[in-house]
Design an enzyme around this catalytic site. Structure first.
Site, PDB file in Angstrom:
ATOM      1  N   TYR A  89      35.583  32.606  44.742  1.00 55.39           N
ATOM      2  CA  TYR A  89      34.779  32.728  43.534  1.00 55.39           C
ATOM      3  C   TYR A  89      33.418  32.078  43.804  1.00 55.39           C
ATOM      4  O   TYR A  89      32.893  32.194  44.898  1.00 55.39           O
ATOM      5  CB  TYR A  89      35.513  32.137  42.322  1.00 55.39           C
ATOM      6  N   ARG A 141      25.012  41.665  34.181  1.00 53.05           N
ATOM      7  CA  ARG A 141      24.393  40.347  34.361  1.00 53.05           C
ATOM      8  C   ARG A 141      25.358  39.474  35.162  1.00 53.05           C
ATOM      9  O   ARG A 141      26.080  38.655  34.623  1.00 53.05           O
ATOM     10  CB  ARG A 141      24.099  39.699  33.008  1.00 53.05           C
ATOM     11  N   LYS A 159      37.931  36.290  39.476  1.00 53.97           N
ATOM     12  CA  LYS A 159      38.372  35.578  38.285  1.00 53.97           C
ATOM     13  C   LYS A 159      39.896  35.649  38.149  1.00 53.97           C
ATOM     14  O   LYS A 159      40.567  34.653  37.870  1.00 53.97           O
ATOM     15  CB  LYS A 159      37.714  36.201  37.056  1.00 53.97           C
ATOM     16  N   GLU A 230      33.413  39.469  30.657  1.00 48.69           N
ATOM     17  CA  GLU A 230      32.702  38.652  31.641  1.00 48.69           C
ATOM     18  C   GLU A 230      31.402  39.338  32.073  1.00 48.69           C
ATOM     19  O   GLU A 230      31.378  40.543  32.366  1.00 48.69           O
ATOM     20  CB  GLU A 230      33.582  38.435  32.882  1.00 48.69           C
ATOM     21  N   ASP A 231      30.326  38.567  32.104  1.00 56.03           N
ATOM     22  CA  ASP A 231      29.052  38.977  32.705  1.00 56.03           C
ATOM     23  C   ASP A 231      28.473  40.269  32.120  1.00 56.03           C
ATOM     24  O   ASP A 231      27.991  41.137  32.858  1.00 56.03           O
ATOM     25  CB  ASP A 231      29.193  39.087  34.228  1.00 56.03           C
ATOM     26  N   ASP A 251      34.434  34.564  28.454  1.00 50.47           N
ATOM     27  CA  ASP A 251      34.373  33.304  29.203  1.00 50.47           C
ATOM     28  C   ASP A 251      32.947  32.789  29.338  1.00 50.47           C
ATOM     29  O   ASP A 251      32.730  31.584  29.372  1.00 50.47           O
ATOM     30  CB  ASP A 251      35.007  33.483  30.585  1.00 50.47           C
ATOM     31  N   ASP A 252      31.961  33.691  29.411  1.00 52.91           N
ATOM     32  CA  ASP A 252      30.568  33.241  29.525  1.00 52.91           C
ATOM     33  C   ASP A 252      30.174  32.393  28.326  1.00 52.91           C
ATOM     34  O   ASP A 252      29.467  31.390  28.472  1.00 52.91           O
ATOM     35  CB  ASP A 252      29.622  34.444  29.618  1.00 52.91           C
ATOM     36  N   ASN A 395      24.486  28.909  38.098  1.00 48.21           N
ATOM     37  CA  ASN A 395      25.066  29.385  39.360  1.00 48.21           C
ATOM     38  C   ASN A 395      24.185  30.501  39.925  1.00 48.21           C
ATOM     39  O   ASN A 395      23.480  31.171  39.187  1.00 48.21           O
ATOM     40  CB  ASN A 395      26.474  29.934  39.106  1.00 48.21           C
TER      41      ASN A 395
END
Length: 566
Positions: A89, A141, A159, A230-231, A251-252, A395
């Site tokens: 990850y 993203r 993930k 996610e993202d 989760d973001d 990150n």
């Protein structure tokens, strides 16, 4: 299917299996004859990894291992999580996504393209396993890397590897899911090796209609499936549209908020400044930043502040400066909640100006602007605060707002530090200081496990908040003594149990749980039950041996029964 016509599964090509098991699985002769102990297998894996210099090459090796011997892969992950997690990850997954189409070897999840609209259910039927949890992205993203289209598939894959390794969700119960809705990245569309649709990103309305079909199809195929978003470039619409209808979370927004909150809870205790005296400057006012800030607002309210008092502890900074009501631009909807109205008409145009104005106790970075927490800002933080709280959370590592070394150097060893990406420990004035890493892997595996085990109908905000509170209590006495804000990542499975239990209790209190067998359990009983439900790759060889032995004994027993009846 009889044992004579079945095709072996990837986990069955395991050199730890006995000859009897290999014969049963029809892998006898397809593996070298030695029956190996797990430690020998791991020694070979570590040796092969050590011969590879680049992290991306280690990632490719580990992907191959996961797809050819899944249980050995997770034995390696669980036994060496501190070393392996950064390879499967963050930060390595960023490079893996950038190169996804160029390094593609084999299927590792499911791709749903916009051209599949109207046929989503039939495509889901191609997935062979019964799924309990899926991680979904549209690749728009990815980390701090922008729109990567279908190359973002590395995120759901990575993930879910952590859901499995850290929380013991069975591998076959997971689904990496990529929504191919086009990409605004022209360089990708022009790349001859890019494997996604060569079209512009669909409109927001088209995306919503597509997402509606996906969510309906997922829940018809696998009722109660946990969906983790996610993202997404704009994660709020999907979360707001579906969170009261389906078992889902982002989760973001929520996971990041929870893990940061856990660190803040511990940092505030160590700072000696009560919540009413905290002043938090956030560099970054996107979805993640706002999500984190809202989680901390809830904590401040739990500590006795009103919502207004808690909200007024925050100053958010974006590319145009301090977010205010009278800045002159139209604010994105998610920024309005924290927009300041007490700036007396003055606009603060950059982080340095805002820091001088606020004199914060907390400096939080979710900007993806590497190095923006300058030596000057860090020095000022130490001048204003006995224990300044410095959280550069962006990150990958190159995008971190400052390094651990700089935070310690320019605050003279006083910073309470947590980052999004890993940094090495440093020696400072005769002490070895360990950086905190506010990695979402501390919470999202436990959130997923607790949600699955409680059979929650939705993921409530109270469940997310409970995950943070549980994480903040998971440190050992030694870790607390050494000023750590987060537990040792080597204990992640134990931490995930604590987080899952907190999530289960919150689901029960909210009345959204459906698992009636555990309602009356005391904490000791519940912990034992949770652990019993976790996938343990180190026990797989023994489990398979027992199953095969039982099957053979059963066949032999039936044969004897038929003989006695003749």
């Amino acid at each position: 299917m009889s044992t004579t016509d079945r095709t072996p599964e990837t986990g069955e090509y395991d050199t730890s299996h006995s000859t009897a098991v290999r014969r049963f699985h029809r892998t006898h002769g397809m593996l070298p004859p030695a029956v190996e102990a797990h430690d020998v297998q791991l020694q070979r894996c570590l040796q092969q990894l050590s011969r590879t210099e680049k992290s991306i090459d280690k990632y490719i090796y580990l992907s191959g291992l996961r797809n050819t011997n899944v249980h050995l892969f997770y034995r390696l992950v669980t036994k060496h999580i501190t070393d392996i997690a950064p390879l499967i990850y963050t930060p390595t997954v960023g490079d893996a996504c950038l190169q996804w189409s160029h390094n593609y070897v084999q299927p590792e999840g499911l791709y749903l393209s916009y051209s599949d609209k109207g046929h989503i259910s039939s495509i889901l039927n191609n997935w062979p396993q019964n799924v309990e949890i899926t991680v979904v992205t549209d690749g728009s993203r990815i980390l701090g890397l922008g729109d990567l289209g279908i190359n973002g598939m590395g995120i759901p894959v990575g993930k879910l590897a952590l859901y499995i390794g850290c929380a013991g969700i069975r591998p076959e119960a997971t689904l990496p899911l990529m929504l191919d809705l086009g990409t605004g990245n022209k360089e990708l569309r022009d790349d001859p090796l890019y494997m996604g649709s060569r079209r512009e990103k669909v409109s927001a309305q088209e995306e919503q209609e597509f997402m509606d079909e996906v969510m309906i199809a997922l829940n018809e195929k696998w009722p109660g499936i946990v969906v983790q978003f996610e993202d997404f470039k704009n994660p709020f619409p999907a979360l707001e549209r579906y969170q009261q209808k389906y078992t889902c979370f982002n989760d973001d927004i929520q996971g990041t908020g929870a893990v940061v909150l856990a660190g803040i809870i511990n940092a505030v205790k160590k700072s000696g400044v009560p919540v009413k005296g905290q002043r938090a400057v956030f560099m970054g006012a996107g979805s993640a930043g706002v999500g984190v800030a809202k989680q901390i607002v809830q904590f401040f309210m739990e500590e006795g502040l009103t919502e207004r008092q808690a909200r007024e502890c925050f100053w958010l900074v974006d590319t145009k400066g301090l977010v205010t009501n009278d800045r002159g631009d139209k604010l994105a909807e998610h920024k309005v909640y924290f927009s300041r109205d007490d700036n007396a008409g003055k606009q603060y145009k950059n982080l340095a100006e805002v820091v001088d104005y606020v004199k914060p106790t907390i400096l939080m970075g979710l900007s993806t602007i590497g190095g923006i927490f300058t030596p000057e800002l860090l020095t000022k933080m130490s001048e204003w605060n006995k224990r300044p709280i410095v959280f550069p959370l962006s990150n990958p590592s190159a995008n971190s707002e400052c390094t651990f070394e700089d935070a310690i150097k320019y605050t003279k060893g006083t910073a309470l530090f947590a980052s999004g990406s890993p940094f090495p420990p440093i020696d400072y004035e005769g002490r070895t200081l360990q950086p905190g890493q506010g990695n979402n892997m501390y919470v999202f595996p436990g959130i997923g496990l607790g949600t699955i085990l409680s059979k929650a109908t939705i993921v409530t905000q109270s469940m997310i908040y409970a995950s943070a509170k549980a994480l903040s209590t998971s440190l050992s006495p030694k870790e607390i003594e050494q000023d750590w804000l987060y537990p040792d990542i080597a204990r992640i499975r134990d931490v995930s149990v604590i987080v899952a239990m907190g999530v289960i209790r919150a689901a029960q209190e909210a009345g959204v749980d459906r698992e009636t067998r555990i309602k009356g359990m005391k904490d000791e009983e519940l912990e034992k039950w949770v652990r019993s439900k976790m996938y343990n790759p180190h026990g797989e060889t023994r489990r398979v041996e027992q199953e095969v032995r039982s099957f053979i004994d059963d066949i032999a027993g039936k044969g004897e029964s038929r003989s006695s009846n003749l």
